[in-house]
Scaffold this motif. Structure first.
Motif, short mmCIF file in Angstrom:
data_model
loop_
_atom_site.label_atom_id
_atom_site.label_comp_id
_atom_site.label_asym_id
_atom_site.label_seq_id
_atom_site.Cartn_x
_atom_site.Cartn_y
_atom_site.Cartn_z
N VAL A 115 0.87 -1.17 0.00
CA VAL A 115 0.00 0.00 0.00
C VAL A 115 0.90 1.21 0.00
N GLN A 116 0.75 2.06 -1.02
CA GLN A 116 1.56 3.26 -1.11
C GLN A 116 0.94 4.33 -0.22
N LYS A 117 1.75 4.91 0.64
CA LYS A 117 1.27 5.95 1.55
C LYS A 117 0.94 7.21 0.76
N ASN A 118 -0.16 7.85 1.10
CA ASN A 118 -0.57 9.09 0.45
C ASN A 118 0.08 10.26 1.20
N ASN A 119 1.23 10.71 0.72
CA ASN A 119 1.95 11.81 1.38
C ASN A 119 1.23 13.14 1.27
N LEU A 120 0.22 13.24 0.42
CA LEU A 120 -0.53 14.49 0.32
C LEU A 120 -1.40 14.75 1.54
N VAL A 121 -1.82 13.71 2.22
CA VAL A 121 -2.73 13.87 3.35
C VAL A 121 -2.09 14.75 4.42
N GLY A 122 -2.83 15.78 4.83
CA GLY A 122 -2.37 16.71 5.85
C GLY A 122 -2.68 18.14 5.45
N THR A 123 -2.26 19.08 6.28
CA THR A 123 -2.48 20.50 6.03
C THR A 123 -1.17 21.12 5.56
N VAL A 180 4.65 22.47 -6.50
CA VAL A 180 3.81 22.32 -7.69
C VAL A 180 4.07 23.48 -8.63
N ASN A 181 3.68 23.30 -9.89
CA ASN A 181 3.69 24.42 -10.81
C ASN A 181 2.47 24.32 -11.71
N TYR A 182 2.07 25.47 -12.20
CA TYR A 182 0.89 25.56 -13.06
C TYR A 182 0.97 26.86 -13.85
N THR A 183 0.11 26.99 -14.84
CA THR A 183 0.02 28.22 -15.62
C THR A 183 -1.19 28.99 -15.13
N ASP A 184 -0.98 30.26 -14.73
CA ASP A 184 -2.09 31.06 -14.21
C ASP A 184 -2.96 31.59 -15.34
N ASP A 185 -4.01 32.34 -14.98
CA ASP A 185 -4.97 32.84 -15.96
C ASP A 185 -4.35 33.76 -17.01
N SER A 186 -3.24 34.41 -16.66
CA SER A 186 -2.59 35.31 -17.62
C SER A 186 -1.50 34.61 -18.44
N GLY A 187 -1.37 33.29 -18.28
CA GLY A 187 -0.42 32.53 -19.08
C GLY A 187 0.98 32.44 -18.50
N HIS A 188 1.17 32.89 -17.27
CA HIS A 188 2.49 32.83 -16.63
C HIS A 188 2.65 31.53 -15.86
N LEU A 189 3.85 30.97 -15.93
CA LEU A 189 4.16 29.77 -15.18
C LEU A 189 4.44 30.15 -13.73
N VAL A 190 3.73 29.52 -12.80
CA VAL A 190 3.86 29.83 -11.37
C VAL A 190 4.33 28.59 -10.64
N PHE A 191 5.24 28.79 -9.71
CA PHE A 191 5.76 27.70 -8.86
C PHE A 191 5.36 28.00 -7.43
N MET A 192 4.91 26.99 -6.72
CA MET A 192 4.52 27.15 -5.32
C MET A 192 5.18 26.07 -4.49
N GLU A 193 5.67 26.47 -3.33
CA GLU A 193 6.24 25.53 -2.38
C GLU A 193 5.40 25.56 -1.12
N PHE A 194 5.00 24.38 -0.66
CA PHE A 194 4.20 24.24 0.56
C PHE A 194 4.99 23.45 1.59
N VAL A 195 4.73 23.72 2.86
CA VAL A 195 5.29 22.90 3.94
C VAL A 195 4.13 22.38 4.77
N LYS A 196 4.29 21.16 5.26
CA LYS A 196 3.24 20.54 6.05
C LYS A 196 3.25 21.11 7.46
N GLU A 197 2.05 21.41 7.96
CA GLU A 197 1.94 21.92 9.34
C GLU A 197 2.17 20.80 10.33
#
Length: 154
Positions: free
Chosen positions: A30-38, A137-154
């Motif tokens: 069973v692969q652990k779901n590392n996304l789970v959390g805040t 994660v990265n994604y393209t915003d509404d204006s077409g710019h590539l955005v990168f976001m870094e999150f840390v788990k609480e």
């Protein structure tokens, strides 16, 4: 005597092989779901002229104080996004909360919500790093710019 030892060795080898095969059949991985959390937003990045990524620490709106945007992923594949921002007066902090479901397919993370009219809306972001404590994660915003976001788990 030699044939008895040979027969005994062959019987032991056969028993060992059968024993190992049955162990393999009973294993369930069973692969652990590392996304789970805040997860709290830590940094925002954009591409620079040299095609590198410039990260800056994420700062929420000043009136929101220590309330930082965050997203909570649950075991049941639902999520809750908390967006803290100034209200239209600029004097008080307002929280917008969005709930939905999520699915992860390799490096693609798809967030789906349903609006009041029953229409489904999905957004897919690319996971570039996922550990137990860090999510990028990265994604393209509404204006077409590539955005990168870094999150840390609480």
């Amino acid at each position: 005597m030699k044939s008895f030892k040979l027969l005994l060795s062959l019987a032991a080898l056969t028993a060992l092989t059968v024993s190992c095969e049955s162990d393999k059949a009973e294993m369930n991985y069973v692969q652990k779901n590392n996304l789970v959390g805040t997860w709290k937003v830590a940094q925002i990045g954009t591409t620079n002229q040299a095609n590198g990524i410039d990260y800056v620490p994420y700062q929420g709106d000043a009136v929101c104080g220590t309330d930082i945007d965050k997203i909570m992923f649950n075991e049941d594949m639902t999520y809750m996004n908390h967006d803290f921002h100034e209200d239209t007066t600029g004097l008080t902090c307002q929280e917008d909360m969005v709930e939905g479901t999520y699915a992860q397919d390799n490096h693609n993370l798809t967030l789906t919500t349903v609006d009041d009219a029953g229409q489904s809306h999905s957004t897919t972001v690319l996971i570039t790093k996922l550990t137990y404590t860090n999510l990028e994660v990265n994604y393209t915003d509404d204006s077409g710019h590539l955005v990168f976001m870094e999150f840390v788990k609480e």
